[in-house]
Enzyme design. Structure first.
Site, PDB file in Angstrom:
ATOM      1  N   ILE A 112       0.853  -1.191   0.000  1.00  7.13           N
ATOM      2  CA  ILE A 112       0.000   0.000   0.000  1.00  7.13           C
ATOM      3  C   ILE A 112       0.887   1.238   0.000  1.00  7.13           C
ATOM      4  O   ILE A 112       1.667   1.458   0.940  1.00  7.13           O
ATOM      5  CB  ILE A 112      -0.941   0.000   1.225  1.00  7.13           C
ATOM      6  CG1 ILE A 112      -1.731  -1.312   1.282  1.00  7.13           C
ATOM      7  CG2 ILE A 112      -1.869   1.206   1.172  1.00  7.13           C
ATOM      8  CD1 ILE A 112      -2.568  -1.620   0.057  1.00  7.13           C
ATOM      9  N   GLU A 113       0.746   2.049  -1.032  1.00  6.22           N
ATOM     10  CA  GLU A 113       1.593   3.232  -1.161  1.00  6.22           C
ATOM     11  C   GLU A 113       0.861   4.305  -1.967  1.00  6.22           C
ATOM     12  O   GLU A 113      -0.273   4.117  -2.420  1.00  6.22           O
ATOM     13  CB  GLU A 113       2.925   2.861  -1.806  1.00  6.22           C
ATOM     14  CG  GLU A 113       2.803   1.995  -3.043  1.00  6.22           C
ATOM     15  CD  GLU A 113       4.141   1.474  -3.548  1.00  6.22           C
ATOM     16  OE1 GLU A 113       4.994   2.306  -3.888  1.00  6.22           O
ATOM     17  OE2 GLU A 113       4.311   0.246  -3.610  1.00  6.22           O
ATOM     18  N   VAL A 114       1.482   5.439  -2.119  1.00  8.32           N
ATOM     19  CA  VAL A 114       1.015   6.546  -2.945  1.00  8.32           C
ATOM     20  C   VAL A 114      -0.454   6.851  -2.625  1.00  8.32           C
ATOM     21  O   VAL A 114      -0.806   7.058  -1.476  1.00  8.32           O
ATOM     22  CB  VAL A 114       1.242   6.270  -4.453  1.00  8.32           C
ATOM     23  CG1 VAL A 114       1.296   7.581  -5.237  1.00  8.32           C
ATOM     24  CG2 VAL A 114       2.520   5.493  -4.691  1.00  8.32           C
TER      25      VAL A 114
END
Length: 736
Positions: free
Chosen positions: A156-158
Site C-alpha cells: 500500500i503506497e502513494v
C-alpha cells in the site's frame, strides 16, 4: 513496490480492461492448514508480469521463498483481482499453480502481494476498487485456498495510503479472513508493505496501522520499503534501513504494548532495492550495504528480509539507471540473493510457551488456618522450559509459600496461604506468576478470610427489597463488602459476581495519543495491571467500542480470549461472533458455575448532553448494564453516561441498587456540545447515587486520561457535601 509495470504488461491490461467483469468471489474453498513460513524468511519480490517461471528463478537463484507481485483488479470498480490486473491471468491453478507447487515441494513458498505502485495509483488495488468488504475478503480467501499459502502481503503506497475509506475496508476484510481462518484451524499471516522515511513510516502509514488495531485486525509483519526516499539528502542506505526500522519498532511498541522487544522486532520486515533505486544514484544500495543489513537483521531477529526484485539481481546494466531487469551496478548474477538467502531460518514449530492455572481457584478459611491450591503448568507451544513461580497480592496476616518454587513446564506446585489471627476478614485476590524464557503468565486465587480481626462484619444481612439510608451497615456472604471490585485506571474494573468474573471497558495500553475522527484522546498514566495479571475473565461489559479510552489496543486483543463480550448493538456487529449487542432493557441469561443464572440487562446511557438522537451522531451508541440474580445483590455499571434522566429510568425498574460502578470524570471537549459534559461529573455522580439508592459506589473513568476535568478529590468532596461519603467504596478510598 514503487515500480511501474513494463510497457508491454500495461498495454495488455489496458486492452482487456474494457472486457473485465467484476464478479464477486465466493471464497468457498476449504481452509486446510498450509505450512507456516519460517520464523525469519528471505522472500524477494518476483515480477509476475514478465512471463518468466517463478519456480525456475527460485531454483536458479537459491531464493526458496518469493513475494509475488502483484494482484489487482483489471478496472476501477471491479471486485475481481487478477495477476497484474490481466484478465488472462486469473486466480486459478492455471496461473502459477504448478510453479507454486514446485516451490512448496522444495521446502519453499510464495507470498502473493496485493497492490503495488500501479494499482495504488490507478484505483485498481482491490480495496480501492471494490466497496464490498465481503467480496474483498472472499478474494483474499480464494488466493489462500487456490495456492495453499499462509501469508498475504498488502503493498500500500502513494494514493492508496491516503484513501481512508479503502484502508478501513481492507482492514475489515482482513479481519473477516482471520476469523475464517481461525474457525477452520488455518494459520494465515498478513504483512503490510509500506513506504518509509529514514526514521520510520510517515503519518499516513501510521494511520493505516492504527486503523488495523481499531478494527481488531492482526498485522503480523510491517515491511518497510527502505529505498526511494526522494528527499534530496546524502544516504548511507544500510544506516537508513536501521534508523527506519527503529522508528517502526518504536511505533509498534506503542501499538502493541503487551509485546516483548523480541516479538516487536519479529514484526519488522525490510525490503531493499539492489543497486540504483528510482530516485537515482544518490540512493544506491551496494553489496557492502547488503552485508551490513544482513548482519543487523540477524542480530535484531526481524521477520522478513526482501528486495525489489529477483529479476534485478544482476549487473547487466552496470552504470545505468534503475530498471526492471537489472540493478545498475557492477555485480554478478544473484549476488544480493546469495548474501540474503541464509537469513531464512527457524521452522514452523511454534516457539516455546506455557500456561499457569490454579485448582481450586478460590477458598475460604477462618483466620489462623491455611488454604492450599495446586499450581498447574502446561506446555502450550514447543518444548518444556523452566518456570520460576512467585506470589503477589497477599494481605497483612497472610503468608504465601510455593513448593516447589521452580518447575519444568508441565509440572505442578503447591500454593499454601497461611493466615494468622491478625488477618482481617475479607476477600483478597492473590496472584501466582510463572516466569520463563518465553515470558510470564499468571493465575489468580480468591481467598476469603472469616473470623479475623479488623473488618469482621456483624451487621445484618443485605436485603434486596429494603431501602437503606446513609450510615447503615449491612453484610453480604458473611463480610462487610458484597464483593471486591478491582480498578485499574480509566474505565477498567474487575469483579466476581455469581461465580462469574466480569471486566468493564478493558484499557491496558501505555500513555500516549490516540488520534480519531474527532478530538485526539491522550492517555496520561499506565494501567495498574496487564491483561496477563487478570486471570480468567468470563464476560466483558463494554459500554462502547468506538473510543480508545473505552477499548484500546490491548483491550481489543484481550476480547479474543474472553467467551462473551456484551456491548452496544452496533458494537455487537463490529466485534464478531463472541460479542452480543444489547438494546435498552434487552436481557441475556448467563449460567452460574454452581447452578442458577445471572441476568444482565442493557440499560440506557447517553454520551453527552441532550436527547440520544442529538448525541449519538457525534459520540456513538453507549450502553449501561444491570446485573441481577437469585440471592444476589443488584449491580449497575453506568458506562459513559451523562444523563440523570436515564438514571431515573433505571431506578424505576431496579432501585435500590447495591453496588454502582459510576463513570464520573466530567470529560469535556471544546469542539463537542459547546464544552458541556459528555459523562457525569462528581456532583451528578452523587445525585445518581441518591436516585438509585445505591449502598456502595465504585467511581471509575475519572483518571488516566487528559480529557477528564474532575478526579478523586472532586468526587470525595461532592459525596461529602451530599452526605453520601459513606457510600464510596472502602477499597477505592484506600487506593488514594
Amino acid at each position: 513496490m514503487r515500480r511501474v509495470r513494463s510497457f508491454r504488461a500495461a498495454l495488455a491490461a489496458a486492452a482487456t480492461a474494457a472486457a473485465a467483469v467484476g464478479l464477486a468471489l465466493t471464497g468457498t474453498g476449504t481452509a486446510q492448514a498450509a505450512t507456516p513460513l519460517p520464523n525469519h524468511v528471505f522472500a524477494p519480490y518476483f515480477e509476475a508480469w514478465t512471463g518468466e517461471s517463478p519456480a525456475a528463478l527460485s531454483a536458479q537463484s537459491g531464493a526458496k521463498h518469493l513475494t509475488m507481485a502483484f494482484l489487482q483488479t483489471a478496472a476501477k470498480g471491479s471486485c475481481t483481482p487478477y495477476w497484474n490486473g490481466d484478465t488472462s491471468m486469473p486466480i486459478a491453478s492455471s496461473t502459477f499453480g504448478a510453479d507454486i507447487k514446485t516451490i512448496q515441494a522444495g521446502g519453499g513458498d510464495v507470498i502473493p502481494s496485493f497492490g503495488g505502485y500501479t494499482a495504488d495509483t490507478t484505483g485498481t488495488e482491490i480495496a480501492d476498487s471494490c466497496t464490498d468488504v465481503q467480496q474483498i475478503a472472499a478474494a483474499y480467501e480464494k488466493v489462500i485456498t487456490t495456492y495453499d499459502i499462509s501469508r498475504l502481503d498488502m503493498d500500500i503506497e502513494v494514493d492508496s495510503l491516503d484513501n481512508t475509506a479503502a484502508i478501513d475496508r481492507r482492514n475489515k476484510a482482513i479481519k473477516l479472513v482471520q476469523d475464517w481462518a481461525a474457525a477452520n484451524g488455518r494459520k494465515v499471516e498478513i504483512s503490510y508493505t509500506l513506504p518509509t522515511t529514514t526514521h520510520g513510516p510517515a503519518g499516513n502509514g501510521e494511520a493505516l496501522l492504527r486503523n488495523a488495531v481499531a478494527n481488531g485486525t492482526r498485522v503480523d509483519v510491517v515491511n518497510l520499503m527502505t529505498f526511494d526516499y526522494y528527499d534530496n539528502q546524502p544516504h548511507d542506505m544500510a544506516q537508513d534501513t536501521q534508523t527506519a526500522a527503529q522508528g517502526l519498532y518504536n511505533l509498534l511498541a506503542q501499538l502493541y504494548p503487551g509485546k516483548t522487544p523480541a516479538q516487536l522486532w519479529n514484526m519488522v520486515g525490510v525490503t531493499e532495492m539492489p543497486g540504483v533505486d528510482d530516485f537515482g544514484k544518490a540512493e544506491t544500495f551496494s553489496l557492502a550495504n547488503a552485508r551490513t543489513v544482513y548482519d543487523w537483521a540477524v542480530s535484531k531477529g526481524i521477520n522478513t528480509l526482501s528486495f525489489w526484485a529477483l529479476q534485478r539481481d544482476n549487473g547487466n546494466c552496470a552504470g545505468g539507471a534503475a530498471a526492471d531487469n537489472c540493478s545498475g551496478i557492477a555485480q554478478n548474477t544473484w549476488d544480493f540473493t546469495h548474501i540474503f538467502a541464509p537469513f531464512t531460518s527457524g521452522t514452523s514449530t511454534p516457539s516455546n510457551d506455557f500456561s499457569v492455572a490454579l485448582t481450586p481457584a478460590s477458598g475460604t478459611v477462618t483466620a489462623g488456618q491455611s488454604a492450599t491450591a495446586t499450581v498447574k503448568t502446561a506446555v502450550t507451544k514447543g518444548a518444556a522450559q523452566s518456570v520460576q513461580l512467585s506470589v503477589s497480592g497477599t494481605p497483612a496476616g497472610v503468608t504465601a509459600s510455593l513448593s516447589p518454587a521452580s518447575v519444568t513446564a508441565g509440572g505442578t506446585s503447591t500454593l499454601t496461604l497461611a493466615t494468622t489471627s491478625a488477618a482481617a476478614s475479607g476477600t483478597y485476590t492473590v496472584t501466582v506468576t510463572g516466569a520463563g524464557t518465553s515470558g510470564t503468565h499468571s493465575a489468580t486465587y480468591s481467598l476469603t478470610v472469616t473470623g479475623g480481626s479488623g473488618n469482621q462484619c456483624t451487621a445484618a444481612p443485605w436485603a434486596k427489597d429494603k431501602v437503606y439510608t446513609g450510615g447503615q451497615q449491612v453484610s453480604y456472604k458473611s463480610h462487610g463488602d458484597p464483593f471486591p471490585v478491582r480498578t485499574f485506571g480509566g474505565p477498567t474494573a474487575l469483579f466476581e459476581y455469581g461465580g462469574l468474573r466480569f471486566l468493564t471497558d478493558p484499557t491496558f495500553d501505555g500513555p500516549g495519543d490516540y488520534p480519531s475522527a474527532g478530538p485526539t484522546l491522550t492517555k496520561t498514566a499506565p494501567s495498574t495491571a496487564t491483561p496477563a495479571d487478570l486471570g480468567p475473565v468470563d464476560v466483558v461489559l463494554l459500554s462502547h467500542d468506538e473510543h480508545a479510552d473505552n477499548l484500546d489496543i490491548s483491550g481489543r486483543a484481550l476480547l479474543a480470549d474472553v467467551p462473551l463480550t456484551l456491548t452496544t448493538p452496533g458494537g455487537g456487529e463490529r466485534l464478531g461472533e463472541k460479542a452480543k449487542g444489547l438494546a435498552d432493557w434487552e436481557t441475556v441469561e448467563l449460567e452460574r458455575p454452581g447452578g442458577g443464572t445471572v441476568t444482565v440487562t442493557g440499560v440506557p446511557a447517553i454520551h453527552g448532553p441532550g436527547p440520544r438522537e442529538a448525541v449519538e451522531p457525534f459520540t456513538g451508541q453507549v450502553v449501561g448494564f444491570v446485573l441481577t440474580g437469585e440471592g444476589l445483590p443488584t449491580v449497575y455499571v453506568s458506562g459513559d453516561n451523562a444523563s440523570l434522566d436515564a438514571v431515573k429510568e433505571i431506578a424505576e425498574r431496579f432501585a435500590p441498587v447495591d453496588t454502582a460502578l459510576l463513570f464520573a470524570g466530567a470529560p469535556r471537549f471544546p469542539m463537542l456540545f459547546d464544552n458541556n459534559l459528555i459523562v457525569l461529573d462528581s456532583a451528578q455522580a452523587a445525585e445518581a447515587t441518591r436516585i438509585l439508592g445505591a449502598r456502595r459506589v465504585v467511581p471509575v473513568h475519572h483518571d488516566s486520561w487528559a480529557h477528564f476535568t474532575e478526579g478523586r478529590d472532586e468526587l470525595e468532596a461532592a459525596f461529602t457535601a451530599a452526605g453520601l461519603a459513606d457510600r464510596l467504596d472502602r477499597d477505592w478510598l484506600q487506593r488514594a
